[in-house]
Design a protein around this motif. Structure first.
Motif, PDB file in Angstrom:
ATOM      1  N   LEU A 125      -7.859   5.059  -4.935  1.00 38.60           N
ATOM      2  CA  LEU A 125      -8.974   5.769  -4.308  1.00 38.60           C
ATOM      3  C   LEU A 125     -10.171   4.876  -4.001  1.00 38.60           C
ATOM      4  CD1 LEU A 125      -9.052   9.129  -6.314  1.00 38.60           C
ATOM      5  CD2 LEU A 125      -8.245   8.756  -3.966  1.00 38.60           C
ATOM      6  N   PHE A 126     -10.117   3.632  -4.416  1.00 43.51           N
ATOM      7  CA  PHE A 126     -11.298   2.778  -4.265  1.00 43.51           C
ATOM      8  C   PHE A 126     -11.783   2.724  -2.819  1.00 43.51           C
ATOM      9  CE2 PHE A 126     -13.338  -1.457  -3.781  1.00 43.51           C
ATOM     10  CZ  PHE A 126     -14.450  -1.195  -4.578  1.00 43.51           C
ATOM     11  N   ASP A 127     -10.855   2.643  -1.876  1.00 45.00           N
ATOM     12  CA  ASP A 127     -11.227   2.596  -0.453  1.00 45.00           C
ATOM     13  C   ASP A 127     -10.938   3.913   0.257  1.00 45.00           C
ATOM     14  OD1 ASP A 127     -12.080  -0.107  -0.514  1.00 45.00           O
ATOM     15  OD2 ASP A 127      -9.989  -0.756  -0.438  1.00 45.00           O
ATOM     16  N   GLN A 128     -10.848   5.005  -0.527  1.00 48.80           N
ATOM     17  CA  GLN A 128     -10.515   6.314   0.024  1.00 48.80           C
ATOM     18  C   GLN A 128     -11.600   7.315  -0.376  1.00 48.80           C
ATOM     19  OE1 GLN A 128      -7.667   6.872   1.741  1.00 48.80           O
ATOM     20  NE2 GLN A 128      -6.580   4.954   1.350  1.00 48.80           N
ATOM     21  N   PRO A 129     -11.637   8.486   0.282  1.00 47.78           N
ATOM     22  CA  PRO A 129     -12.512   9.552  -0.208  1.00 47.78           C
ATOM     23  C   PRO A 129     -12.142   9.914  -1.645  1.00 47.78           C
ATOM     24  CG  PRO A 129     -11.704  10.066   1.990  1.00 47.78           C
ATOM     25  CD  PRO A 129     -10.935   8.863   1.522  1.00 47.78           C
ATOM     26  N   ARG A 130     -13.136  10.220  -2.452  1.00 45.72           N
ATOM     27  CA  ARG A 130     -12.913  10.430  -3.885  1.00 45.72           C
ATOM     28  C   ARG A 130     -13.152  11.871  -4.317  1.00 45.72           C
ATOM     29  NH1 ARG A 130     -16.226   4.937  -5.724  1.00 45.72           N
ATOM     30  NH2 ARG A 130     -15.047   3.499  -4.363  1.00 45.72           N
ATOM     31  N   ASP A 131     -13.132  12.789  -3.368  1.00 40.13           N
ATOM     32  CA  ASP A 131     -13.397  14.190  -3.691  1.00 40.13           C
ATOM     33  C   ASP A 131     -12.459  14.724  -4.770  1.00 40.13           C
ATOM     34  OD1 ASP A 131     -14.949  13.678  -1.489  1.00 40.13           O
ATOM     35  OD2 ASP A 131     -14.297  15.413  -0.335  1.00 40.13           O
ATOM     36  N   LEU A 132     -11.221  14.253  -4.759  1.00 36.11           N
ATOM     37  CA  LEU A 132     -10.244  14.752  -5.712  1.00 36.11           C
ATOM     38  C   LEU A 132     -10.713  14.563  -7.150  1.00 36.11           C
ATOM     39  CD1 LEU A 132      -7.170  15.699  -6.194  1.00 36.11           C
ATOM     40  CD2 LEU A 132      -6.893  13.318  -6.832  1.00 36.11           C
ATOM     41  N   LEU A 133     -11.390  13.464  -7.443  1.00 37.33           N
ATOM     42  CA  LEU A 133     -11.835  13.219  -8.811  1.00 37.33           C
ATOM     43  C   LEU A 133     -12.810  14.292  -9.271  1.00 37.33           C
ATOM     44  CD1 LEU A 133     -12.313   9.341  -8.909  1.00 37.33           C
ATOM     45  CD2 LEU A 133     -10.330  10.698  -9.603  1.00 37.33           C
ATOM     46  N   PHE A 134     -13.634  14.779  -8.369  1.00 43.21           N
ATOM     47  CA  PHE A 134     -14.593  15.814  -8.734  1.00 43.21           C
ATOM     48  C   PHE A 134     -13.891  17.159  -8.920  1.00 43.21           C
ATOM     49  CE2 PHE A 134     -16.882  12.348  -6.915  1.00 43.21           C
ATOM     50  CZ  PHE A 134     -18.015  12.252  -7.711  1.00 43.21           C
ATOM     51  N   GLU A 135     -12.809  17.372  -8.173  1.00 45.31           N
ATOM     52  CA  GLU A 135     -11.984  18.569  -8.404  1.00 45.31           C
ATOM     53  C   GLU A 135     -11.333  18.484  -9.787  1.00 45.31           C
ATOM     54  OE1 GLU A 135      -9.189  19.136  -5.245  1.00 45.31           O
ATOM     55  OE2 GLU A 135     -10.669  18.704  -3.697  1.00 45.31           O
ATOM     56  N   LEU A 136     -10.782  17.321 -10.107  1.00 46.94           N
ATOM     57  CA  LEU A 136     -10.146  17.164 -11.421  1.00 46.94           C
ATOM     58  C   LEU A 136     -11.160  17.314 -12.544  1.00 46.94           C
ATOM     59  CD1 LEU A 136      -7.765  14.114 -10.762  1.00 46.94           C
ATOM     60  CD2 LEU A 136      -7.134  16.531 -10.940  1.00 46.94           C
ATOM     61  N   GLU A 147       0.822  -1.209   0.000  1.00 46.04           N
ATOM     62  CA  GLU A 147       0.000   0.000   0.000  1.00 46.04           C
ATOM     63  C   GLU A 147       0.856   1.258   0.000  1.00 46.04           C
ATOM     64  OE1 GLU A 147      -3.664   1.899  -0.296  1.00 46.04           O
ATOM     65  OE2 GLU A 147      -3.082  -0.193  -0.534  1.00 46.04           O
ATOM     66  N   SER A 148       1.999   1.198   0.664  1.00 42.40           N
ATOM     67  CA  SER A 148       2.874   2.369   0.694  1.00 42.40           C
ATOM     68  C   SER A 148       3.355   2.739  -0.705  1.00 42.40           C
ATOM     69  CB  SER A 148       4.072   2.114   1.607  1.00 42.40           C
ATOM     70  OG  SER A 148       4.804   0.982   1.158  1.00 42.40           O
ATOM     71  N   ARG A 149       3.661   1.751  -1.532  1.00 43.13           N
ATOM     72  CA  ARG A 149       4.089   2.023  -2.905  1.00 43.13           C
ATOM     73  C   ARG A 149       2.908   2.514  -3.745  1.00 43.13           C
ATOM     74  NH1 ARG A 149       8.210   0.656  -6.407  1.00 43.13           N
ATOM     75  NH2 ARG A 149       9.489   1.171  -4.586  1.00 43.13           N
ATOM     76  N   ARG A 150       1.732   1.969  -3.512  1.00 38.72           N
ATOM     77  CA  ARG A 150       0.551   2.440  -4.251  1.00 38.72           C
ATOM     78  C   ARG A 150       0.314   3.925  -3.991  1.00 38.72           C
ATOM     79  NH1 ARG A 150      -2.043  -2.040  -6.214  1.00 38.72           N
ATOM     80  NH2 ARG A 150      -1.556  -3.978  -5.114  1.00 38.72           N
ATOM     81  N   GLN A 151       0.522   4.335  -2.732  1.00 43.68           N
ATOM     82  CA  GLN A 151       0.360   5.755  -2.423  1.00 43.68           C
ATOM     83  C   GLN A 151       1.444   6.589  -3.099  1.00 43.68           C
ATOM     84  OE1 GLN A 151      -0.132   6.775   1.688  1.00 43.68           O
ATOM     85  NE2 GLN A 151      -0.187   8.981   1.255  1.00 43.68           N
ATOM     86  N   GLU A 152       2.667   6.077  -3.136  1.00 40.63           N
ATOM     87  CA  GLU A 152       3.742   6.796  -3.818  1.00 40.63           C
ATOM     88  C   GLU A 152       3.425   6.980  -5.300  1.00 40.63           C
ATOM     89  OE1 GLU A 152       8.032   6.016  -2.203  1.00 40.63           O
ATOM     90  OE2 GLU A 152       6.966   4.101  -2.232  1.00 40.63           O
ATOM     91  N   LEU A 153       2.900   5.945  -5.930  1.00 35.32           N
ATOM     92  CA  LEU A 153       2.545   6.031  -7.351  1.00 35.32           C
ATOM     93  C   LEU A 153       1.423   7.038  -7.567  1.00 35.32           C
ATOM     94  CD1 LEU A 153       2.623   2.232  -8.229  1.00 35.32           C
ATOM     95  CD2 LEU A 153       4.333   3.946  -8.883  1.00 35.32           C
TER      96      LEU A 153
END
Length: 248
Positions: A129-140, A94-100
């Motif tokens: 983002l599947f298990d995270q808040p997805r607000d960023l996608l709406f900003e993008l 998971e740490s590498r997934r966050q880095e990517l």
């Protein structure tokens, strides 16, 4: 194995073909640099780029960032392919997934063409983002940058793979009248896929927007509908004339 950016570029350059470069130059009639701002091509088939990326799947993020800084399109495509392969791999921590994920967003200025977005957004951004808040996608989705908007809708393809259509449809509401054809096609394609999961919601979406949405978006979204249904929605567009016009 040397997993440095320098080694990757060296092996990629060895695959260069003048014939392939000529094909690219014919395809992009105004010159390959017009494919993306500041882009250069050296003439390597994308299939070869992806095969080489498999050999460098463990490349660390700092070296991936060096690849993204390259003006050469095939080099940046290689970086995005490696990022995608790492993000897809089950053993990636998971740490590498966050880095990517962080790298993708921090250097979105270098992920600046439709193919680069499509290579990495689904698993690097959507998967994280599947298990995270997805607000960023709406900003993008509301970004003035075309490629950030394409990331927003393309990242939701990961959610579709998990049987979730909600965010795809919500972001499509934001992008439904986007001025860029490259966004309209993408939005229509993912609307079509969302309809395979939740047909009633896609029908409701089309009932609201078919009369005014760009025709290319509508046609892509209707591809899995029966002919009579397609005719109905295309007639709605024709009646207003709005969807017959090219995107502004």
């Amino acid at each position: 194995m040397d997993l440095s950016a320098q080694q990757f570029v060296g092996e990629l350059t060895a695959l260069q073909s003048d014939d392939e470069l000529r094909k690219i130059q014919r395809y992009f009639k105004s010159g390959p640099g017009d494919y993306g701002e500041g882009d250069q091509f050296i003439g390597v088939r994308m299939g070869q780029v992806f095969e080489l990326a498999k050999q460098f799947i463990d490349m660390p993020p700092d070296q991936l960032e060096l690849l993204l800084e390259s003006p050469v399109h095939e080099v940046r495509a290689g970086a995005c392919s490696i990022m995608d392969k790492q993000a897809r791999r089950k053993k990636t921590p998971e740490s590498r997934r966050q880095e990517l994920y962080d790298l993708y967003l921090r250097r979105h200025d270098r992920i600046n063409n439709w193919d680069l977005v499509d290579l990495a957004a689904q698993f690097v951004v959507g998967g994280y983002l599947f298990d995270q808040p997805r607000d960023l996608l709406f900003e993008l989705a509301r970004s003035p940058v075309t490629w950030e908007r394409r990331t927003a809708i393309t990242a939701t393809a990961y959610f579709l793979r998990q049987g979730e259509a909600d965010d795809t449809l919500r972001i499509a509401e934001i992008l439904v009248n986007d001025p860029e054809d490259i966004i309209n096609k993408c939005t229509g394609g993912w609307l079509r896929a969302a309809g395979d999961i939740d047909r009633p919601r896609l029908v409701a979406f089309l009932d609201r927007h078919a009369a005014t949405m760009p025709r290319v978006t509508l046609r892509f979204a209707l591809e899995h509908f029966e002919p009579a249904e397609r005719t109905k929605y295309l007639a709605m567009a024709k009646a207003t004339g709005a969807a017959n016009l090219p995107p502004a």
